[in-house]
Design an enzyme around this catalytic site. Structure first.
Site, PDB file in Angstrom:
ATOM      1  N   SER A 125       4.427   3.766  -0.185  1.00  0.00           N
ATOM      2  CA  SER A 125       5.445   2.709  -0.174  1.00  0.00           C
ATOM      3  C   SER A 125       6.509   2.905  -1.248  1.00  0.00           C
ATOM      4  CB  SER A 125       4.775   1.358  -0.390  1.00  0.00           C
ATOM      5  OG  SER A 125       5.753   0.377  -0.684  1.00  0.00           O
ATOM      6  N   GLU A 127       7.800   0.627  -2.816  1.00  0.00           N
ATOM      7  CA  GLU A 127       7.568  -0.343  -3.895  1.00  0.00           C
ATOM      8  C   GLU A 127       6.991   0.342  -5.133  1.00  0.00           C
ATOM      9  OE1 GLU A 127       8.208  -3.744  -4.079  1.00  0.00           O
ATOM     10  OE2 GLU A 127       9.302  -3.561  -2.204  1.00  0.00           O
ATOM     11  N   TYR A 148       0.306  -4.761  -5.125  1.00  0.00           N
ATOM     12  CA  TYR A 148       0.461  -3.924  -3.932  1.00  0.00           C
ATOM     13  C   TYR A 148       0.976  -2.541  -4.325  1.00  0.00           C
ATOM     14  CZ  TYR A 148       2.748  -2.207   0.379  1.00  0.00           C
ATOM     15  OH  TYR A 148       3.173  -1.437   1.444  1.00  0.00           O
TER      16      TYR A 148
END
Ligand code: NDP
Length: 322
Positions: A125, A127, A148
Site C-alpha cells: 500500500s 500508505e 494499517y
C-alpha cells in the site's frame, strides 16, 4: 491452463482480478474466511460467481493456508485479503496487524515449506510512505502513519526478505488508492458518492466529513488488478508502485462528485472533528514510471473519470431501489 489462487476473492480487487484472469483462460480459485456463509456479492455483480472455485481459509491459520495451496497446486498466488481500512485500523490495530502481516508470513512460510515454484503477489500500500513531499519512487523510505500502514510495511519487508533469503518469486505491488462501485461502503470515497446521490435524489440533507485537505491519488480498480498480473509475468520478481501519478485534495474529489450531479458541494458538506484520525498522511503521491517502463502499464482513467463512473453507477443503483 494456469491456476491462480486468490486470497480475499470476495473483495473489490479479488472480484476484478478474477474476472481479468478468467478472460485470460486461467482456472481461478479463491478463498474467503467463510466461503459457505459469504454471498460473494462482488463476484455476482460481475457475473462470475459460478466460474470460480471457492474455499474457506483463514490466513491466521497456517494449516488452512497450507491445505488450500497444496490441494490446488496454483501457478500464481495473489494475497488480497486482510483488514483494508486505514480508519478502522486505529480501532482494531491487532486484528489489522494479524490479518495483514501474520497472514502474509503464513503464506510465505507455506510456499517455502511446500517448495513449489509458485509466483506470489502481496498487496502492498502507498500508505506505507506516509507524508510524501514529492512523488515517491519504489526506493524511497517508508514512514507509516497508521496501524494499517505499519502492518503493510511489515508485510512488504517480509516479502523482500523471503525473496532474498529463499529465492522465492515474490513481489509487492505498492498500490495507490483505486476505486470502483465494488469498494466497500465504509470508505470515504463511497461515503461521499452515496451521500451526494442521496442529496440529489432528496433522500439526505448533508454530508459530514473530517479532514478534506488530505491529498491522494485515485485510480480505477479494474485497471490496477491488471498491473498485479503483469508483475507475476516478469522474468524476475520486483516491487512496483501502481498509481496514476496525479494527486488531488479530498476537497477536489468532493467537488467533482457534486458537480457531476449539478450540485455545489459547499452547500451540503459540514466539517466534523470527530471524523479526524489520530494521525494522518497528508499527501500521498507516487511515480508510476517504473511500472510504465518495465510492465508497460499506465493508468488510463484519472480522478475525474473515476468520479464520473462512480456517481453514474451509484445514482442508478439508488434510483432503481426507490
Ligand atoms: P476489500 O476490503 O474489498 O477486500 C479484502 C478482503 O479481505 C475482504 O473481502 C475479506 O474477505 C477479507 N478481509 C477483510 N477483513 C479481514 C480481516 N480482518 N481478516 C482477514 N480477512 C479480511 O479490499 P480491496 O479489494 O480494496 O483491497 C485488496 C487488498 O489491497 C487489501 O489488502 C488492501 O489493503 C490492499 N490495498 C487496497 C487499496 C485500494 O485502494 N483498494 C490500495 C492499496 C492497497 P472475506 O470476508 O471473504 O474473508
Amino acid at each position: 491452463m494456469k491456476t491462480a489462487l486468490i486470497f480475499g476473492i470476495s473483495g473489490q480487487d479479488g472480484a476484478y482480478l478474477s474476472k481479468f484472469l478468467l478472460s485470460k483462460g486461467y482456472r481461478v480459485i479463491g478463498t474467503s474466511r467463510d466461503a459457505e456463509g459469504s454471498s460473494f456479492i462482488n463476484l455476482q455483480k460481475l457475473d462470475i460467481h459460478d466460474k470460480v472455485e471457492l474455499f474457506s481459509a483463514s490466513l491466521h491459520d497456517f494449516r488452512s493456508v497450507l491445505q488450500v495451496i497444496s490441494n490446488n497446486a496454483p501457478d500464481e498466488i495473489y494475497n488480497l485479503a486482510g483488514q483494508s481500512s486505514v480508519g478502522l485500523s486505529f480501532e482494531q490495530p491487532v486484528e489489522t496487524f494479524e490479518s495483514i502481516s501474520i497472514a502474509n508470513l503464513n503464506l510465505l512460510e507455506a510456499i517455502r515449506f511446500l517448495e513449489i515454484p509458485v509466483r506470489y503477489y502481496n498487496a502492498g500500500s502507498s500508505e506505507c510512505f506516509g507524508n510524501t513531499r514529492k512523488p515517491v519512487v519504489e526506493t524511497d523510505p517508508f514512514v507509516p502513519r497508521s496501524p494499517y500502514a505499519v502492518a503493510k510495511a511489515a508485510a512488504y519487508w517480509q516479502v523482500a526478505n523471503y525473496r532474498e533469503a529463499y529465492n522465492l518469486f515474490a513481489c509487492s505491488g505498492i498500490l495507490f488508492n483505486h476505486e470502483s462501485p465494488l469498494r466497500p461502503k465504509r470508505f470515504v470515497t463511497q461515503k461521499i458518492v452515496t451521500a451526494a446521490c442521496n442529496i440529489a435524489l432528496g433522500k439526505q440533507d448533508r454530508l459530514d466529513l473530517g479532514n478534506i485537505e488530505v491529498e491522494r491519488d485515485w485510480g480505477w480498480a479494474p485497471e490496477y488488478v491488471e498491473a498485479m498480473w503483469h508483475m507475476l509475468q516478469q522474468e524476475l520478481p520486483e516491487d512496483f508502485i501502481i498509481a496514476t501519478g496525479t494527486y488531488h485534495k479530498l476537497k477536489d474529489f468532493v467537488s467533482a462528485v457534486f458537480s457531476v450531479l449539478d450540485l455545489d458541494w459547499q452547500e451540503y458538506v459540514q466539517y466534523d472533528n470527530k471524523l479526524l484520525r489520530p494521525s494522518e498522511a497528508n499527501r500521498v503521491s507516487g511515480s508510476p514510471k517504473k511500472a510504465k517502463e518495465v510492465l508497460g502499464w499506465k493508468a488510463k482513467l484519472q480522478m475525474h473519470d473515476v468520479v464520473k463512473k462512480l456517481v453514474e453507477s451509484r445514482y442508478q443503483e439508488i434510483s432503481t431501489k426507490g
